[in-house]
Every structure is written in structure tokens, then in C-alpha cells.
Write an enzyme that holds these catalytic residues in place. Structure first.
Site, PDB file in Angstrom:
ATOM      1  N   LYS A 112     -32.772  67.732  -8.325  1.00 21.37           N
ATOM      2  CA  LYS A 112     -32.502  67.503  -6.901  1.00 21.37           C
ATOM      3  C   LYS A 112     -33.756  67.707  -6.058  1.00 21.37           C
ATOM      4  O   LYS A 112     -33.976  66.995  -5.089  1.00 21.37           O
ATOM      5  CB  LYS A 112     -31.360  68.398  -6.407  1.00 21.37           C
ATOM      6  CG  LYS A 112     -30.034  67.956  -6.995  1.00 21.37           C
ATOM      7  CD  LYS A 112     -28.830  68.383  -6.203  1.00 21.37           C
ATOM      8  CE  LYS A 112     -27.613  67.668  -6.792  1.00 21.37           C
ATOM      9  NZ  LYS A 112     -26.345  68.102  -6.281  1.00 21.37           N
ATOM     10  N   LYS A 195     -25.192  60.150 -15.015  1.00 20.65           N
ATOM     11  CA  LYS A 195     -23.837  60.549 -14.617  1.00 20.65           C
ATOM     12  C   LYS A 195     -23.452  59.899 -13.289  1.00 20.65           C
ATOM     13  O   LYS A 195     -24.307  59.668 -12.432  1.00 20.65           O
ATOM     14  CB  LYS A 195     -23.716  62.081 -14.528  1.00 20.65           C
ATOM     15  CG  LYS A 195     -24.265  62.712 -13.271  1.00 20.65           C
ATOM     16  CD  LYS A 195     -23.593  64.047 -12.929  1.00 20.65           C
ATOM     17  CE  LYS A 195     -23.999  64.458 -11.519  1.00 20.65           C
ATOM     18  NZ  LYS A 195     -23.171  65.439 -10.895  1.00 20.65           N
ATOM     19  N   LYS A 198     -22.151  61.613  -6.542  1.00 24.35           N
ATOM     20  CA  LYS A 198     -21.923  61.325  -5.121  1.00 24.35           C
ATOM     21  C   LYS A 198     -23.200  60.774  -4.491  1.00 24.35           C
ATOM     22  O   LYS A 198     -23.158  59.925  -3.625  1.00 24.35           O
ATOM     23  CB  LYS A 198     -21.549  62.604  -4.360  1.00 24.35           C
ATOM     24  CG  LYS A 198     -20.208  63.184  -4.721  1.00 24.35           C
ATOM     25  CD  LYS A 198     -19.764  64.176  -3.628  1.00 24.35           C
ATOM     26  CE  LYS A 198     -18.825  65.226  -4.162  1.00 24.35           C
ATOM     27  NZ  LYS A 198     -19.502  66.358  -4.809  1.00 24.35           N
TER      28      LYS A 198
HETATM   29  N1  AQP Z   1     -19.939  62.177 -13.492  1.00 29.23           N
HETATM   30  C1  AQP Z   1     -19.166  63.240 -13.638  1.00 29.23           C
HETATM   31  N2  AQP Z   1     -18.338  63.349 -14.695  1.00 29.23           N
HETATM   32  C2  AQP Z   1     -17.524  64.435 -14.864  1.00 29.23           C
HETATM   33  N3  AQP Z   1     -17.492  65.454 -13.985  1.00 29.23           N
HETATM   34  C3  AQP Z   1     -18.298  65.389 -12.898  1.00 29.23           C
HETATM   35  N4  AQP Z   1     -18.502  66.215 -11.854  1.00 29.23           N
HETATM   36  C4  AQP Z   1     -19.434  65.678 -11.034  1.00 29.23           C
HETATM   37  N5  AQP Z   1     -19.860  64.503 -11.517  1.00 29.23           N
HETATM   38  C5  AQP Z   1     -19.170  64.288 -12.678  1.00 29.23           C
HETATM   39  C6  AQP Z   1     -17.776  67.472 -11.643  1.00 29.23           C
HETATM   40  O1  AQP Z   1     -17.147  67.405 -10.380  1.00 29.23           O
HETATM   41  C7  AQP Z   1     -17.279  68.665  -9.705  1.00 29.23           C
HETATM   42  C8  AQP Z   1     -18.061  68.422  -8.417  1.00 29.23           C
HETATM   43  O2  AQP Z   1     -18.871  69.461  -8.083  1.00 29.23           O
HETATM   44  P1  AQP Z   1     -19.922  69.351  -6.882  1.00 29.23           P
HETATM   45  O3  AQP Z   1     -19.244  68.909  -5.663  1.00 29.23           O
HETATM   46  O4  AQP Z   1     -20.627  70.663  -6.867  1.00 29.23           O
HETATM   47  O5  AQP Z   1     -20.914  68.179  -7.286  1.00 29.23           O
HETATM   48  P2  AQP Z   1     -21.949  67.927  -8.444  1.00 29.23           P
HETATM   49  O6  AQP Z   1     -21.582  68.648  -9.695  1.00 29.23           O
HETATM   50  O7  AQP Z   1     -23.332  68.168  -7.918  1.00 29.23           O
HETATM   51  O8  AQP Z   1     -21.766  66.361  -8.742  1.00 29.23           O
HETATM   52  P3  AQP Z   1     -21.495  65.167  -7.736  1.00 29.23           P
HETATM   53  O9  AQP Z   1     -20.113  65.307  -7.174  1.00 29.23           O
HETATM   54  O10 AQP Z   1     -21.718  63.853  -8.360  1.00 29.23           O
HETATM   55  O11 AQP Z   1     -22.533  65.348  -6.615  1.00 29.23           O
HETATM   56  P4  AQP Z   1     -24.140  65.162  -6.629  1.00 29.23           P
HETATM   57  O12 AQP Z   1     -24.398  63.941  -5.869  1.00 29.23           O
HETATM   58  O13 AQP Z   1     -24.601  66.380  -5.950  1.00 29.23           O
HETATM   59  O14 AQP Z   1     -24.602  65.060  -8.073  1.00 29.23           O
HETATM   60  C9  AQP Z   1     -17.961  69.601 -10.707  1.00 29.23           C
HETATM   61  O15 AQP Z   1     -17.014  70.278 -11.459  1.00 29.23           O
HETATM   62  C10 AQP Z   1     -18.743  68.642 -11.562  1.00 29.23           C
HETATM   63  O16 AQP Z   1     -19.041  69.160 -12.836  1.00 29.23           O
END
Ligand code: AQP
Length: 331
Positions: A112, A195, A198
């Protein structure tokens, strides 16, 4: 009953299919057997410098998606992180137990900070996993359902719990990750080795609240490969395997049966079937979110009630930790 805690960041207008299959669906199932606490972690979202009005809206719409997916506020505690001040307070104590080098090894921070550049890389982004550990340890959590990308952060939470207990006596429960292998990592449709995220490429994303036509179009445009065989093989056929995973997770049809069903058929057939399954699964969820957002007072009441219930537990844990580390209790 054992306790489950999990959370997501309100950093987008909608959660995506990875969030749903990797985590949210497990949250709903775990309510049956666990004492469940789920949070919208808005303090974490500050690490990406969101627009204030957008953040407020996204926090509510994230909570609405939890409810629409089946989180039951009667049985589970549902609250917004910033409503329970103890999260930030415990994070300070845990930050004082975290090595700088240890925090520097977090791969999500490396990724990030590389994306956000030197200017966008704040101390908050760096200490994010410490705040996450506080979220979990405050509630004496046994189980944390997350996707694969959170495994390393969960390990840090476990290390910090063990360190706290070793230095200051038994104080908190050491949490376990709950990662469902089949859906632990849903991939970006346009770049199926990354992956779904968001903050990723919009064309590779299936947002829970997207228009049905957009969802279907993105699935039809999913990157596959130059073969014509529908086979589950994540190494050689990541795009096709991701589509099979998504179909199977939502339809309940085992991947092997899907392979047989699509034998000798073109990828286009598989994509149409996946689009159909996804659109059908998301429709009721989207409709329920619209209803909930139409009456924000009801939603706010659920969140206020959840915060009150969470606070009771959080206060007790924080007082125990403050006392154990030697802070003078207020008279
Ligand atoms: N691609 C994915 N497959 C399975 N699980 C996923 N999670 C996120 N992406 C996948 C799980 O969803 C939850 C969201 O946690 P978060 O809001 O802290 O976001 P994150 O893990 O950083 O992932 P995001 O939602 O895609 O956001 P960004 O853009 O920040 O990378 C967690 O349980 C995560 O494991």
C-alpha cells in the site's frame, strides 16, 4: 460459546465479491455457533485520506451490507469502531509492545505504501495492523474469519496477545484465524493473478451493489486463457479457475460437477452461467441495502445499540490491561 470478531473498512461505496465470499458469508454462518461481534472499522479507513462526507456514507452502507447479507443485530453485536474509544486506547498500549522492524515486515504496508507514494504513506498506515490487533484483543476473540490477505496481520495479533500475556500475566485470549480455503482469495477478473480489491482495477471488480448489467458485462469480459478447456487449475488457468470458484461458492455445485457440465463448451457459456449465478445471488442483497439506506434512523439505532453492547466488553478488557501494565487507575 466461543467468540468471533471480524471487521471491514468502509473504504468504498460497495463491498466486493471477495469481501463477501472470503469473509462476510463466514460471519453469517458463525453467528449460529459463536458469540459474534462485527464492526465497521472507520478509524482504519482514515489511512487512505477519505473525503469526510464519503466516509460517513460508506460507513453506513457497509453496515447495511452486513445486515443485508444476514448479520442479525439481535444475535450479533454490530457497531462502528469509532463509537468505542477503547480501540484507539488499546492500540497505543499494543504499539508500545510492537517492534518497528516487526511492523515494517507487513507485506500489506509495503504494497500500500508503494501504491500511495511517500506523501500518502502515513504513520497511521504503518500502525494499522496494531489497531487491528486492538480490535480483536479487546473482545477476547477466539476466532477471526478473514480472507487470505489478512493472515499476516492475524499472526501479528496473535504475537501481541502472547507478548502481553507473557509480560503482564494472563490478560487476553490468543485469537485464531478462520480462513475458508476455497474462497480465501477471489481474484480480479481482469487480472486473475491479483486479488480482487476495493482499491483495484474497476473492470476486474464485482461490487455487491453494482448494477446487474455492469456485473454481467464484467464477467463476460473476464480474462481467461487461450485454451478452450474448462478446467480448475489455478496455476495454469487462473481466470477460468476463479470463475469456477465463484460459481461453485454461490451455486453450491461442486467444481468437479461444473467441469463436467461445461466439458466441450466454450468459455462464453461458462461466463453466462457465472453472470447468472452472481446476479441472482446479489439481487436480494442489493434490494435490502436500498431499504436500509432509505431509513438511516433505523440503521443508526442498530449501530448505537451495538456500540453500547461492545463498549461494556471493551471497557472491561482495557481496564484490565491498563491496570496490568501499571497505569494509575482514576480515583
Ligand atoms: N479478494 C478477496 N478474496 C477473499 N477475501 C478478501 N478480502 C478482501 N479481499 C478479498 C477479505 O475481506 C475483508 C475486508 O477487509 P478490509 O476491509 O480490511 O479490506 P482488505 O483486506 O484491505 O481488502 P479490500 O476489501 O479489497 O480492500 P483494499 O482495497 O484495501 O485491498 C477481509 O477479511 C479480507 O481478508
Amino acid at each position: 460459546r466461543p467468540r468471533v470478531f471480524s471487521a471491514m473498512q468502509p473504504t468504498a461505496d460497495s463491498l466486493h465479491l471477495g469481501n463477501y465470499l472470503g469473509a462476510l458469508r463466514q460471519w453469517v454462518a458463525l453467528q449460529e455457533t459463536h458469540d459474534a461481534i462485527y464492526s465497521v472499522v472507520d478509524l482504519h479507513a482514515l489511512t487512505v485520506a477519505p473525503d469526510p462526507q464519503a466516509l460517513r456514507t460508506r460507513s453506513r452502507v457497509t453496515a447495511a451490507q452486513y445486515l443485508a447479507a444476514g448479520v442479525d443485530p439481535e444475535r450479533s453485536v454490530l457497531f462502528v469502531q469509532s463509537h468505542v474509544a477503547e480501540h484507539a486506547e488499546l492500540a497505543w498500549v499494543l504499539g508500545c509492545l510492537t517492534g518497528f522492524g516487526e511492523a515494517s515486515r507487513m507485506t500489506q504496508f509495503k504494497d500500500k505504501s508503494a501504491k500511495q507514494g511517500a506523501e500518502g504513506t502515513t504513520v497511521g498506515l504503518f500502525t494499522y495492523p496494531v489497531l487491528m490487533a486492538a480490535d480483536i484483543l479487546l473482545y477476547d476473540t477466539d476466532v477471526v474469519p478473514v480472507g487470505e490477505d489478512q493472515r499476516q496481520h492475524l499472526e501479528l495479533s496473535r504475537d501481541l496477545a502472547q507478548r502481553l500475556n507473557a509480560r503482564f500475566g494472563p490478560l487476553v485470549t490468543v485469537p485464531e484465524a478462520h480462513i475458508v480455503k476455497a474462497t480465501a482469495k477471489i481474484y480480479d477478473l481482469a487480472e486473475p493473478t491479483a486479488k480482487m480489491s476495493k482499491s483495484g482495477n474497476p473492470s476486474g471488480l464485482i461490487e455487491l451493489l453494482d448494477d446487474e448489467k455492469v456485473v454481467a458485462k464484467r464477467i463476460r469480459s473476464a480474462v481467461t486463457d487461450t485454451e478452450t478447456v474448462v478446467r480448475f487449475d489455478p496455476v495454469h488457468k487462473p481466470g477460468v479457475s476463479n470463475l469456477l470458484t465463484i460459481h461453485s461458492a454461490l451455486s453450491g455445485v461442486p467444481v468437479a460437477e461444473l467441469e463436467a457440465e461445461f466439458e466441450g463448451k466454450m468459455y462464453g457459456h461458462l461466463k453466462v452461467a457465472v453472470a447468472d449465478v452472481v446476479v441472482t445471488a446479489l439481487r436480494p442483497l442489493r434490494e435490502r441495502v436500498a431499504e436500509l439506506m432509505a431509513d438511516p434512523a433505523e440503521l443508526d439505532e442498530i449501530l448505537a445499540d451495538g456500540a453500547a453492547r461492545a463498549r461494556v466488553i471493551a471497557r472491561e478488557t482495557l481496564a484490565r490491561v491498563y491496570d496490568a501494565v501499571g497505569l494509575v487507575p482514576p480515583a
